[in-house]
Write a protein that holds these residues in place. Structure first.
Motif, PDB file in Angstrom:
ATOM      1  N   ILE A 165      22.690  27.168  -0.510  1.00 56.21           N
ATOM      2  CA  ILE A 165      22.279  27.045  -1.907  1.00 56.21           C
ATOM      3  C   ILE A 165      22.708  28.285  -2.690  1.00 56.21           C
ATOM      4  N   VAL A 166      22.607  28.209  -4.005  1.00 54.11           N
ATOM      5  CA  VAL A 166      22.916  29.336  -4.881  1.00 54.11           C
ATOM      6  C   VAL A 166      21.804  30.370  -4.739  1.00 54.11           C
ATOM      7  N   ALA A 167      22.196  31.620  -4.511  1.00 53.04           N
ATOM      8  CA  ALA A 167      21.228  32.703  -4.337  1.00 53.04           C
ATOM      9  C   ALA A 167      21.016  33.491  -5.617  1.00 53.04           C
ATOM     10  N   GLU A 168      21.994  33.461  -6.476  1.00 55.52           N
ATOM     11  CA  GLU A 168      21.941  34.190  -7.743  1.00 55.52           C
ATOM     12  C   GLU A 168      22.711  33.376  -8.766  1.00 55.52           C
ATOM     13  N   GLU A 169      22.456  33.614 -10.017  1.00 55.64           N
ATOM     14  CA  GLU A 169      23.179  32.870 -11.048  1.00 55.64           C
ATOM     15  C   GLU A 169      24.677  33.125 -10.892  1.00 55.64           C
ATOM     16  N   LEU A 170      25.430  32.047 -10.760  1.00 50.80           N
ATOM     17  CA  LEU A 170      26.878  32.181 -10.596  1.00 50.80           C
ATOM     18  C   LEU A 170      27.540  32.358 -11.955  1.00 50.80           C
ATOM     19  N   ASP A 171      28.451  33.323 -12.018  1.00 45.31           N
ATOM     20  CA  ASP A 171      29.146  33.667 -13.258  1.00 45.31           C
ATOM     21  C   ASP A 171      30.624  33.844 -12.932  1.00 45.31           C
ATOM     22  N   ILE A 222      34.710  27.030   7.089  1.00 47.64           N
ATOM     23  CA  ILE A 222      34.212  25.734   7.579  1.00 47.64           C
ATOM     24  C   ILE A 222      34.927  25.358   8.875  1.00 47.64           C
ATOM     25  N   LYS A 223      36.249  25.426   8.862  1.00 51.71           N
ATOM     26  CA  LYS A 223      37.037  25.034  10.040  1.00 51.71           C
ATOM     27  C   LYS A 223      36.744  25.924  11.239  1.00 51.71           C
ATOM     28  N   GLN A 228      26.666  22.410   7.139  1.00 53.39           N
ATOM     29  CA  GLN A 228      25.772  22.902   6.093  1.00 53.39           C
ATOM     30  C   GLN A 228      26.566  23.607   4.994  1.00 53.39           C
ATOM     31  N   LEU A 229      27.540  24.418   5.395  1.00 46.74           N
ATOM     32  CA  LEU A 229      28.390  25.090   4.411  1.00 46.74           C
ATOM     33  C   LEU A 229      29.172  24.061   3.609  1.00 46.74           C
ATOM     34  N   GLN A 230      29.798  23.118   4.302  1.00 43.87           N
ATOM     35  CA  GLN A 230      30.585  22.099   3.619  1.00 43.87           C
ATOM     36  C   GLN A 230      29.741  21.308   2.621  1.00 43.87           C
ATOM     37  N   GLN A 231      28.607  20.824   3.054  1.00 41.25           N
ATOM     38  CA  GLN A 231      27.747  20.019   2.175  1.00 41.25           C
ATOM     39  C   GLN A 231      27.242  20.843   0.993  1.00 41.25           C
ATOM     40  N   GLY A 232      26.828  22.076   1.265  1.00 39.94           N
ATOM     41  CA  GLY A 232      26.324  22.933   0.195  1.00 39.94           C
ATOM     42  C   GLY A 232      27.380  23.275  -0.828  1.00 39.94           C
ATOM     43  N   ILE A 233      28.550  23.619  -0.357  1.00 41.19           N
ATOM     44  CA  ILE A 233      29.621  24.025  -1.270  1.00 41.19           C
ATOM     45  C   ILE A 233      30.086  22.835  -2.107  1.00 41.19           C
ATOM     46  N   LEU A 234      30.138  21.648  -1.513  1.00 41.83           N
ATOM     47  CA  LEU A 234      30.525  20.458  -2.271  1.00 41.83           C
ATOM     48  C   LEU A 234      29.483  20.130  -3.341  1.00 41.83           C
ATOM     49  N   GLU A 235      28.221  20.299  -3.005  1.00 36.28           N
ATOM     50  CA  GLU A 235      27.160  20.043  -3.976  1.00 36.28           C
ATOM     51  C   GLU A 235      27.218  21.060  -5.130  1.00 36.28           C
ATOM     52  N   GLU A 277      39.005  18.323  -2.125  1.00 37.18           N
ATOM     53  CA  GLU A 277      39.472  17.478  -1.032  1.00 37.18           C
ATOM     54  C   GLU A 277      39.682  18.287   0.250  1.00 37.18           C
ATOM     55  N   PHE A 278      40.187  19.521   0.145  1.00 38.42           N
ATOM     56  CA  PHE A 278      40.316  20.386   1.329  1.00 38.42           C
ATOM     57  C   PHE A 278      38.945  20.616   1.963  1.00 38.42           C
ATOM     58  N   TRP A 279      37.944  20.882   1.131  1.00 38.93           N
ATOM     59  CA  TRP A 279      36.590  21.096   1.660  1.00 38.93           C
ATOM     60  C   TRP A 279      36.053  19.836   2.302  1.00 38.93           C
ATOM     61  N   ARG A 280      36.280  18.695   1.665  1.00 37.43           N
ATOM     62  CA  ARG A 280      35.797  17.422   2.227  1.00 37.43           C
ATOM     63  C   ARG A 280      36.428  17.123   3.585  1.00 37.43           C
ATOM     64  N   SER A 281      37.705  17.423   3.705  1.00 34.46           N
ATOM     65  CA  SER A 281      38.419  17.068   4.932  1.00 34.46           C
ATOM     66  C   SER A 281      38.409  18.182   5.989  1.00 34.46           C
ATOM     67  N   ALA A 282      37.776  19.287   5.704  1.00 33.67           N
ATOM     68  CA  ALA A 282      37.802  20.432   6.628  1.00 33.67           C
ATOM     69  C   ALA A 282      37.227  20.117   8.001  1.00 33.67           C
ATOM     70  N   LEU A 283      36.317  19.172   8.083  1.00 40.08           N
ATOM     71  CA  LEU A 283      35.699  18.845   9.368  1.00 40.08           C
ATOM     72  C   LEU A 283      36.259  17.593  10.024  1.00 40.08           C
ATOM     73  N   ILE A 284      37.176  16.921   9.379  1.00 38.60           N
ATOM     74  CA  ILE A 284      37.728  15.686   9.936  1.00 38.60           C
ATOM     75  C   ILE A 284      38.380  15.936  11.285  1.00 38.60           C
ATOM     76  N   GLU A 285      39.064  17.075  11.415  1.00 41.00           N
ATOM     77  CA  GLU A 285      39.737  17.394  12.678  1.00 41.00           C
ATOM     78  C   GLU A 285      38.806  18.059  13.681  1.00 41.00           C
ATOM     79  N   GLN A 286      37.528  18.179  13.356  1.00 35.65           N
ATOM     80  CA  GLN A 286      36.581  18.866  14.208  1.00 35.65           C
ATOM     81  C   GLN A 286      35.464  17.929  14.663  1.00 35.65           C
ATOM     82  N   PRO A 287      35.774  16.935  15.474  1.00 34.28           N
ATOM     83  CA  PRO A 287      34.711  16.022  15.895  1.00 34.28           C
ATOM     84  C   PRO A 287      33.697  16.752  16.770  1.00 34.28           C
ATOM     85  N   ASN A 288      32.472  16.304  16.707  1.00 37.43           N
ATOM     86  CA  ASN A 288      31.430  16.846  17.560  1.00 37.43           C
ATOM     87  C   ASN A 288      31.556  16.147  18.909  1.00 37.43           C
TER      88      ASN A 288
END
Length: 175
Positions: free
Chosen positions: A96-102, A125-126, A139-146, A159-170
């Motif tokens: 989440i945002v910790a301080e007002e982003l400027d 993320i990768k 958590q980083l990916q979801q937070g940053i996208l939000e 799109e890079f952020w969205r796809s950053a985990l596609i190649e990283q299956p659990n």
């Protein structure tokens, strides 16, 4: 041991003789203007054009890092340092945002349309996912996208952020 494993375990140094603790102690100016440390605190298994001295993870490195409590601590602490730099924090499993982003503050330049810190976020993320911290990577990916929804960040970056985990299956999920 390899140089990158030693570095993440706080036993070695990078190509400039800096320890991970040295990088954790960087001020905002150094975090923004040094472009050769991110590959050490969040290494990948592919080369980068921006730092010919960057480590390239081997399969053995990945396995050692995943099994090492000290290396895992190094990754989590590095994430905390970078989140703080970007004006973010991890709280209750969410980024989440910790301080007002400027967008005029040097450490918040990542919320502009394009900025090299956006590449750092993708790398983070990768790397986390690759090195045994898949949940933190998610958590980083979801937070940053939000958070990005509130700023005019280039759609290609999103799109890079969205796809950053596609190649990283659990691997545990595939059992």
């Amino acid at each position: 041991m390899s140089q990158i494993v030693d570095f993440l375990e706080q036993k070695g140094a990078d190509h400039k003789g800096r320890t991970i603790q040295d990088i954790w102690a960087f001020d905002i100016f150094n975090l923004e203007n040094n472009h050769d440390f991110i590959q050490w605190i969040f290494p990948l298994d592919t080369p980068t054009k921006s730092n010919r001295f960057a480590p390239i993870l081997t399969e053995s490195d990945c396995e050692q890092i995943k099994k090492s409590e000290m290396a895992q601590y190094g990754l989590r602490k590095s994430l905390d340092v970078m989140l703080s730099f970007w004006g973010l924090k991890l709280e209750n499993g969410r980024v989440i945002v910790a301080e007002e982003l400027d967008r005029n503050r040097i450490n918040h330049f990542w919320i502009r349309r394009t900025n090299h810190n956006q590449l750092r976020i993708t790398r983070t993320i990768k790397s986390l996912a690759m090195l045994g911290q898949l949940e933190l990577a998610r958590q980083l990916q979801q937070g940053i996208l939000e958070i990005a929804k509130n700023y005019a960040i280039h759609s290609e970056t999103i799109e890079f952020w969205r796809s950053a985990l596609i190649e990283q299956p659990n691997k545990d999920e595939s059992k």
